[in-house]
Motif scaffolding. Structure first.
Motif, short mmCIF file in Angstrom:
data_model
loop_
_atom_site.label_atom_id
_atom_site.label_comp_id
_atom_site.label_asym_id
_atom_site.label_seq_id
_atom_site.Cartn_x
_atom_site.Cartn_y
_atom_site.Cartn_z
N SER A 174 0.84 -1.20 0.00
CA SER A 174 0.00 0.00 0.00
C SER A 174 0.88 1.25 0.00
CB SER A 174 -0.93 0.02 1.21
OG SER A 174 -0.20 0.25 2.40
N ILE A 175 0.30 2.33 -0.53
CA ILE A 175 1.00 3.61 -0.54
C ILE A 175 1.15 4.14 0.89
CG2 ILE A 175 0.95 5.98 -1.37
CD1 ILE A 175 1.51 3.98 -3.53
N SER A 176 0.12 3.93 1.69
CA SER A 176 0.18 4.43 3.08
C SER A 176 1.34 3.79 3.84
CB SER A 176 -1.13 4.13 3.79
OG SER A 176 -2.21 4.81 3.18
N GLU A 177 1.49 2.50 3.66
CA GLU A 177 2.59 1.79 4.32
C GLU A 177 3.94 2.33 3.84
OE1 GLU A 177 4.55 -2.58 3.78
OE2 GLU A 177 2.39 -2.54 4.16
N LEU A 178 4.02 2.59 2.52
CA LEU A 178 5.26 3.11 1.96
C LEU A 178 5.56 4.51 2.49
CD1 LEU A 178 7.58 2.72 -0.02
CD2 LEU A 178 6.09 3.55 -1.84
N CYS A 179 4.53 5.36 2.61
CA CYS A 179 4.74 6.71 3.12
C CYS A 179 5.28 6.68 4.55
CB CYS A 179 3.42 7.49 3.09
SG CYS A 179 2.88 7.94 1.43
N ARG A 180 4.77 5.75 5.35
CA ARG A 180 5.27 5.63 6.72
C ARG A 180 6.74 5.21 6.73
NH1 ARG A 180 -0.02 3.54 7.51
NH2 ARG A 180 0.71 1.40 7.21
N ALA A 181 7.10 4.31 5.81
CA ALA A 181 8.48 3.85 5.75
C ALA A 181 9.42 4.96 5.31
CB ALA A 181 8.59 2.65 4.80
#
Length: 261
Positions: A21-28
Motif C-alpha cells: 500500500s502507498i500508506s505503508e510506503l509513506c510511513r516507511a
C-alpha cells in the motif's frame, strides 16, 4: 527537466506497485501521503533529501530514478530479487519474470498418482510474486473412508519461466521432506484457461517409487473462492461428472511411469 520529471513519476509509480500500500510506503519513507501523491502524479519533484529517502526504501540510488522505464524496471527487479545462495541455481529463478507474471494466481490442478491407482487426484496451487521471485504453494486434501487414510500435504517452492516453459520446483513440509518438479506449457494462443504438462515425484504409498505423469492446471484467476478451491481437492473416478472433459482426455492418454530399482 521535463524528461527527468516524466521518468521520475513513472518510475516511482512502478516502484510503488511492488508494495502492499502507498500508506505503508509513506510511513516507511517518512513523507505524508498528500506530498507523496504529488511526486507520484508528477506534479512536483522531491528535494534531494527526500529523493534519497525514497530511493533508500527501495534499495536504490537516487540516480536510478533518472533511468528510462525499461532500464529502471530491470534495476528494480535486480534489487528486489534476494540472492539465492551463490551457486548453479542463482540465476535460474524466476528466469523471464515479465513472461511469468500473467500466470500469477490460483489454480485447480489434476494428475494421476501411483498412490491412488485408477483415480485422478485433484489439488490446488497458488503462484504469487514476492521479492522478485515467484513462489508456488500447492495443497493436497485426500480422504479415503475405506482405508481410513486422511492425507494433508503442503508443498512450497519456486517457479521459473525459461525457453517458453514454466518450471516449478517444490518441497513438502514436514520431518521427511520430498521434492517434486513440474514442467508446464504456456497458455495457447486461443485459450487462457488450461496449462498442460508433466509432473514428477515419489509415491508415498508405494515404497517411495519415483514416477512421472501428466498434469493439468486450470487457471482460476488472481482472486477466487479459496474454500471452494480446497473443497474440490480429493480423488475422483475417471468417469466422474465433476471432472472437466479436457482433464480426463489429457490425463488418460498415458499411464504414470514409475522407476523400480
Amino acid at each position: 527537466m521535463r524528461k527527468f520529471r516524466e521518468h521520475f513519476g513513472e518510475n516511482l509509480r512502478l516502484a510503488c506497485s511492488t508494495r502492499h500500500s502507498i500508506s505503508e510506503l509513506c510511513r516507511a519513507v517518512g513523507i505524508n501521503r498528500q506530498q507523496f501523491n504529488r511526486y507520484i502524479n508528477g506534479g512536483t519533484l522531491p528535494s534531494a533529501h527526500n529523493r534519497l529517502r525514497i530511493a533508500t526504501v527501495f534499495g536504490l540510488d537516487p540516480a536510478d530514478f533518472d533511468l528510462p522505464a525499461g532500464a529502471f524496471r530491470r534495476r528494480l527487479e535486480e534489487k528486489r530479487r534476494p540472492a539465492l545462495a551463490e551457486g548453479p541455481l542463482a540465476d535460474a529463478f524466476p528466469g523471464n519474470l515479465q513472461a511469468l507474471r500473467p500466470y500469477l494466481g490460483f489454480y485447480q490442478t489434476w494428475h494421476v498418482s501411483l498412490s491412488w491407482p485408477d483415480l485422478i487426484v485433484c489439488s490446488c496451487a497458488h503462484l504469487r510474486e514476492r521479492d522478485g521471485q515467484i513462489r508456488v504453494t500447492s495443497l493436497e486434501r485426500i480422504e479415503d473412508a475405506q482405508s481410513g487414510i486422511r492425507q494433508r500435504s503442503r508443498y512450497v517452492g519456486l517457479a521459473a519461466f525459461q525457453r517458453q516453459r514454466i518450471f516449478l520446483t517444490e518441497t513438502t513440509r514436514g520431518q521427511a521432506p520430498t521434492f517434486g518438479q513440474t514442467i508446464l506449457m504456456p497458455f495457447e494462443i486461443h485459450q487462457r484457461q488450461y496449462l498442460r504438462g508433466l509432473t514428477m515425484g515419489v509415491s508415498w504409498r508405494n515404497d517411495n517409487l519415483p514416477y512421472a505423469t501428466r498434469t493439468v492446471w486450470r487457471f482460476r484467476g488472481p482472486h477466487t473462492d479459496r474454500r471452494a478451491l480446497i473443497g474440490n481437492c480429493g480423488t475422483y473416478a475417471l468417469n466422474s461428472a465433476s471432472l472437466p472433459s479436457v482433464v480426463v482426455s489429457f490425463l488418460t492418454q498415458a499411464e504414470p511411469v514409475s522407476l523400480r530399482v
